[in-house]
Design a protein around this motif. Structure first.
Motif, PDB file in Angstrom:
ATOM      1  N   UNK A  97       0.950  -1.113  -0.183  1.00 42.21           N
ATOM      2  CA  UNK A  97       0.059  -0.012  -0.010  1.00 42.21           C
ATOM      3  C   UNK A  97       0.772   1.130  -0.106  1.00 42.21           C
ATOM      4  N   UNK A  98       1.972   1.274   0.876  1.00 47.78           N
ATOM      5  CA  UNK A  98       2.785   2.191   0.808  1.00 47.78           C
ATOM      6  C   UNK A  98       3.512   2.354  -0.626  1.00 47.78           C
ATOM      7  N   UNK A  99       4.004   1.589  -1.149  1.00 55.55           N
ATOM      8  CA  UNK A  99       4.589   1.809  -2.251  1.00 55.55           C
ATOM      9  C   UNK A  99       3.345   2.212  -3.345  1.00 55.55           C
ATOM     10  N   UNK A 100       2.334   1.459  -3.528  1.00 57.13           N
ATOM     11  CA  UNK A 100       1.520   2.213  -4.356  1.00 57.13           C
ATOM     12  C   UNK A 100       0.924   3.714  -4.210  1.00 57.13           C
ATOM     13  N   UNK A 101       0.638   4.035  -2.878  1.00 56.26           N
ATOM     14  CA  UNK A 101       0.647   5.442  -2.682  1.00 56.26           C
ATOM     15  C   UNK A 101       1.867   6.303  -3.047  1.00 56.26           C
ATOM     16  N   UNK A 102       3.038   5.662  -2.899  1.00 58.46           N
ATOM     17  CA  UNK A 102       4.182   6.721  -3.315  1.00 58.46           C
ATOM     18  C   UNK A 102       4.050   7.003  -4.901  1.00 58.46           C
ATOM     19  N   UNK A 103       3.857   5.851  -5.506  1.00 61.70           N
ATOM     20  CA  UNK A 103       3.821   5.882  -6.981  1.00 61.70           C
ATOM     21  C   UNK A 103       2.513   6.693  -7.491  1.00 61.70           C
ATOM     22  N   UNK A 104       1.363   6.560  -6.864  1.00 54.06           N
ATOM     23  CA  UNK A 104       0.373   7.587  -7.122  1.00 54.06           C
ATOM     24  C   UNK A 104       0.762   9.119  -6.916  1.00 54.06           C
ATOM     25  N   UNK A 105       1.353   9.193  -5.837  1.00 61.07           N
ATOM     26  CA  UNK A 105       1.715  10.704  -5.711  1.00 61.07           C
ATOM     27  C   UNK A 105       2.947  11.154  -6.723  1.00 61.07           C
ATOM     28  N   UNK A 106       3.616  10.249  -7.092  1.00 61.85           N
ATOM     29  CA  UNK A 106       4.691  10.702  -8.022  1.00 61.85           C
ATOM     30  C   UNK A 106       3.813  10.876  -9.299  1.00 61.85           C
ATOM     31  N   UNK A 107       2.975   9.894  -9.763  1.00 64.47           N
ATOM     32  CA  UNK A 107       2.475  10.215 -10.954  1.00 64.47           C
ATOM     33  C   UNK A 107       1.630  11.536 -10.878  1.00 64.47           C
ATOM     34  N   UNK A 108       1.052  11.915  -9.984  1.00 62.29           N
ATOM     35  CA  UNK A 108       0.153  12.961  -9.804  1.00 62.29           C
ATOM     36  C   UNK A 108       1.025  14.053  -9.911  1.00 62.29           C
ATOM     37  N   UNK A 109       2.306  14.227  -9.389  1.00 60.17           N
ATOM     38  CA  UNK A 109       3.100  15.416  -9.445  1.00 60.17           C
ATOM     39  C   UNK A 109       3.672  15.314 -10.717  1.00 60.17           C
TER      40      UNK A 109
END
Length: 61
Positions: free
Chosen positions: A23-35
């Motif tokens: 979940x933490x990895x996915x959340x980090x990837x989502x934040x990166x993608x959004x940025x």
């Protein structure tokens, strides 16, 4: 000559990344993608905003 059972990227993660939960990895990837997407949108600017939009239908009056 024998080849390894697993290829390249299977063990390429750093030790810090291995400790993160899925979940933490996915959340980090989502934040990166959004940025990244926000930066792309800012780079395109407002002048390209309406070019891809569908034309408004003509009003019959």
């Amino acid at each position: 000559m024998s080849l390894p059972a697993f290829g390249g990227k299977a063990f390429a993660m750093s030790e810090g990344e291995q400790k993160l939960s899925r979940e933490e990895r996915l959340a980090a990837k989502l934040r990166e993608n959004l940025r990244r997407r926000k930066a792309q949108a800012r780079a395109m600017g407002d002048d390209h905003t309406g070019q891809d939009a569908l034309p408004k239908p003509a009003e019959d009056g």
